[in-house]
Design a protein around this motif. Structure first.
Motif, PDB file in Angstrom:
ATOM      1  N   VAL A 186       0.836  -1.200   0.000  1.00  0.00           N
ATOM      2  CA  VAL A 186       0.000   0.000   0.000  1.00  0.00           C
ATOM      3  C   VAL A 186       0.872   1.252   0.000  1.00  0.00           C
ATOM      4  O   VAL A 186       0.594   2.219  -0.721  1.00  0.00           O
ATOM      5  CB  VAL A 186      -0.984   0.000   1.190  1.00  0.00           C
ATOM      6  CG1 VAL A 186      -1.714   1.319   1.306  1.00  0.00           C
ATOM      7  CG2 VAL A 186      -1.973  -1.157   1.048  1.00  0.00           C
ATOM      8  N   GLU A 187       1.952   1.246   0.768  1.00  0.00           N
ATOM      9  CA  GLU A 187       2.849   2.404   0.803  1.00  0.00           C
ATOM     10  C   GLU A 187       3.525   2.607  -0.550  1.00  0.00           C
ATOM     11  O   GLU A 187       3.655   3.736  -1.029  1.00  0.00           O
ATOM     12  CB  GLU A 187       3.900   2.251   1.906  1.00  0.00           C
ATOM     13  CG  GLU A 187       4.822   3.442   2.033  1.00  0.00           C
ATOM     14  CD  GLU A 187       4.117   4.758   2.371  1.00  0.00           C
ATOM     15  OE1 GLU A 187       4.682   5.817   2.043  1.00  0.00           O
ATOM     16  OE2 GLU A 187       3.007   4.748   2.952  1.00  0.00           O
ATOM     17  N   VAL A 188       3.941   1.509  -1.181  1.00  0.00           N
ATOM     18  CA  VAL A 188       4.556   1.614  -2.511  1.00  0.00           C
ATOM     19  C   VAL A 188       3.538   2.187  -3.497  1.00  0.00           C
ATOM     20  O   VAL A 188       3.848   3.091  -4.274  1.00  0.00           O
ATOM     21  CB  VAL A 188       5.104   0.252  -2.984  1.00  0.00           C
ATOM     22  CG1 VAL A 188       5.591   0.334  -4.430  1.00  0.00           C
ATOM     23  CG2 VAL A 188       6.220  -0.217  -2.058  1.00  0.00           C
ATOM     24  N   ALA A 189       2.316   1.679  -3.450  1.00  0.00           N
ATOM     25  CA  ALA A 189       1.265   2.186  -4.340  1.00  0.00           C
ATOM     26  C   ALA A 189       1.020   3.667  -4.090  1.00  0.00           C
ATOM     27  O   ALA A 189       0.865   4.451  -5.038  1.00  0.00           O
ATOM     28  CB  ALA A 189      -0.026   1.395  -4.136  1.00  0.00           C
ATOM     29  N   PHE A 190       1.007   4.056  -2.826  1.00  0.00           N
ATOM     30  CA  PHE A 190       0.803   5.466  -2.495  1.00  0.00           C
ATOM     31  C   PHE A 190       1.920   6.326  -3.088  1.00  0.00           C
ATOM     32  O   PHE A 190       1.658   7.360  -3.703  1.00  0.00           O
ATOM     33  CB  PHE A 190       0.725   5.658  -0.980  1.00  0.00           C
ATOM     34  CG  PHE A 190       0.615   7.094  -0.568  1.00  0.00           C
ATOM     35  CD1 PHE A 190      -0.579   7.782  -0.715  1.00  0.00           C
ATOM     36  CD2 PHE A 190       1.705   7.769  -0.047  1.00  0.00           C
ATOM     37  CE1 PHE A 190      -0.678   9.120  -0.354  1.00  0.00           C
ATOM     38  CE2 PHE A 190       1.610   9.099   0.319  1.00  0.00           C
ATOM     39  CZ  PHE A 190       0.414   9.780   0.165  1.00  0.00           C
ATOM     40  N   GLN A 191       3.169   5.903  -2.924  1.00  0.00           N
ATOM     41  CA  GLN A 191       4.302   6.681  -3.441  1.00  0.00           C
ATOM     42  C   GLN A 191       4.266   6.757  -4.967  1.00  0.00           C
ATOM     43  O   GLN A 191       4.566   7.798  -5.548  1.00  0.00           O
ATOM     44  CB  GLN A 191       5.633   6.103  -2.937  1.00  0.00           C
ATOM     45  CG  GLN A 191       5.804   6.172  -1.435  1.00  0.00           C
ATOM     46  CD  GLN A 191       5.717   7.570  -0.863  1.00  0.00           C
ATOM     47  OE1 GLN A 191       6.106   8.551  -1.491  1.00  0.00           O
ATOM     48  NE2 GLN A 191       5.183   7.679   0.348  1.00  0.00           N
ATOM     49  N   LYS A 245       9.171  10.434  -7.239  1.00  0.00           N
ATOM     50  CA  LYS A 245      10.239   9.862  -8.063  1.00  0.00           C
ATOM     51  C   LYS A 245      11.474   9.488  -7.248  1.00  0.00           C
ATOM     52  O   LYS A 245      12.109   8.476  -7.528  1.00  0.00           O
ATOM     53  CB  LYS A 245      10.612  10.838  -9.175  1.00  0.00           C
ATOM     54  CG  LYS A 245       9.518  10.989 -10.192  1.00  0.00           C
ATOM     55  CD  LYS A 245       9.862  12.002 -11.261  1.00  0.00           C
ATOM     56  CE  LYS A 245       8.680  12.110 -12.210  1.00  0.00           C
ATOM     57  NZ  LYS A 245       8.709  13.276 -13.036  1.00  0.00           N
ATOM     58  N   GLY A 246      11.805  10.283  -6.237  1.00  0.00           N
ATOM     59  CA  GLY A 246      12.978   9.993  -5.413  1.00  0.00           C
ATOM     60  C   GLY A 246      12.854   8.657  -4.709  1.00  0.00           C
ATOM     61  O   GLY A 246      13.772   7.827  -4.751  1.00  0.00           O
ATOM     62  N   GLN A 247      11.720   8.414  -4.051  1.00  0.00           N
ATOM     63  CA  GLN A 247      11.521   7.155  -3.329  1.00  0.00           C
ATOM     64  C   GLN A 247      11.425   5.980  -4.284  1.00  0.00           C
ATOM     65  O   GLN A 247      12.036   4.944  -4.065  1.00  0.00           O
ATOM     66  CB  GLN A 247      10.274   7.214  -2.454  1.00  0.00           C
ATOM     67  CG  GLN A 247      10.018   5.939  -1.659  1.00  0.00           C
ATOM     68  CD  GLN A 247      11.179   5.587  -0.748  1.00  0.00           C
ATOM     69  OE1 GLN A 247      11.463   6.307   0.191  1.00  0.00           O
ATOM     70  NE2 GLN A 247      11.857   4.486  -1.030  1.00  0.00           N
ATOM     71  N   VAL A 248      10.681   6.143  -5.357  1.00  0.00           N
ATOM     72  CA  VAL A 248      10.537   5.056  -6.330  1.00  0.00           C
ATOM     73  C   VAL A 248      11.900   4.710  -6.929  1.00  0.00           C
ATOM     74  O   VAL A 248      12.244   3.534  -7.066  1.00  0.00           O
ATOM     75  CB  VAL A 248       9.503   5.411  -7.420  1.00  0.00           C
ATOM     76  CG1 VAL A 248       9.506   4.378  -8.538  1.00  0.00           C
ATOM     77  CG2 VAL A 248       8.112   5.539  -6.811  1.00  0.00           C
ATOM     78  N   GLU A 249      12.702   5.705  -7.226  1.00  0.00           N
ATOM     79  CA  GLU A 249      14.039   5.476  -7.777  1.00  0.00           C
ATOM     80  C   GLU A 249      14.911   4.694  -6.788  1.00  0.00           C
ATOM     81  O   GLU A 249      15.628   3.779  -7.181  1.00  0.00           O
ATOM     82  CB  GLU A 249      14.710   6.809  -8.129  1.00  0.00           C
ATOM     83  CG  GLU A 249      16.093   6.662  -8.726  1.00  0.00           C
ATOM     84  CD  GLU A 249      16.113   6.011 -10.104  1.00  0.00           C
ATOM     85  OE1 GLU A 249      17.152   5.421 -10.447  1.00  0.00           O
ATOM     86  OE2 GLU A 249      15.107   6.078 -10.821  1.00  0.00           O
ATOM     87  N   ARG A 250      14.833   5.026  -5.501  1.00  0.00           N
ATOM     88  CA  ARG A 250      15.615   4.290  -4.491  1.00  0.00           C
ATOM     89  C   ARG A 250      15.201   2.815  -4.469  1.00  0.00           C
ATOM     90  O   ARG A 250      16.043   1.930  -4.368  1.00  0.00           O
ATOM     91  CB  ARG A 250      15.456   4.931  -3.114  1.00  0.00           C
ATOM     92  CG  ARG A 250      16.241   6.236  -2.971  1.00  0.00           C
ATOM     93  CD  ARG A 250      16.256   6.758  -1.554  1.00  0.00           C
ATOM     94  NE  ARG A 250      14.978   7.271  -1.102  1.00  0.00           N
ATOM     95  CZ  ARG A 250      14.489   8.478  -1.376  1.00  0.00           C
ATOM     96  NH1 ARG A 250      15.171   9.323  -2.124  1.00  0.00           N
ATOM     97  NH2 ARG A 250      13.313   8.851  -0.898  1.00  0.00           N
TER      98      ARG A 250
END
Length: 101
Positions: free
Chosen positions: A45-50, A56-61
Motif C-alpha cells: 500500500v505504501e509503494v502504491a501510495f508513493q 520519483k525519489g523514493q521510487v528510484e531508491r
C-alpha cells in the motif's frame, strides 16, 4: 483538512483497492509490460501510495535497490507454475503485485 489527513485517507483508499488474486489472472498485465513486482519486505500500500504521488525519489531508491522491478519472464513463469496468489493494486498504468504469503 491537513495534508497528513488527506494522505492517510488516500492510503486507506489504496488499501481498500488492494485485492488478492491468482497470478494467472494477471497475465494480460504482464504481457502488456505493466506488471511491477514489489519486494515482500515493502508495504504494498505504501509503494502504491508513493507511485500515485509520483514520488520519483523514493521510487528510484526502490528501483536501484531492486525492491520494485518489472516482473521478469522468469518470475512470471515461476508464479504461473506455482499457481501463486498475489496481492495486487492498480496505480495506472501500473499493476503492482506482491506474493501473498
Amino acid at each position: 483538512m491537513t495534508d497528513a489527513s488527506q494522505q492517510e485517507i488516500y492510503r486507506a483508499k489504496m488499501n481498500l483497492e488492494t485485492s488478492r488474486i491468482a497470478w494467472k489472472e494477471l497475465q494480460r498485465f504482464f504481457a502488456s509490460g505493466v506488471a511491477v513486482a514489489v519486494d515482500g519486505e515493502l508495504d504494498l500500500v505504501e509503494v502504491a501510495f508513493q507511485f500515485s504521488q509520483d514520488n520519483k525519489g523514493q521510487v528510484e531508491r526502490w528501483l536501484v535497490a531492486g525492491k520494485v522491478v518489472r516482473v521478469s519472464d522468469e518470475q512470471a513463469k515461476t508464479w504461473f507454475n506455482a499457481d501463486a496468489e498475489m496481492w495486487a493494486v492498480v496505480v495506472s498504468p501500473w499493476v503492482l503485485v506482491q506474493p501473498a504469503n
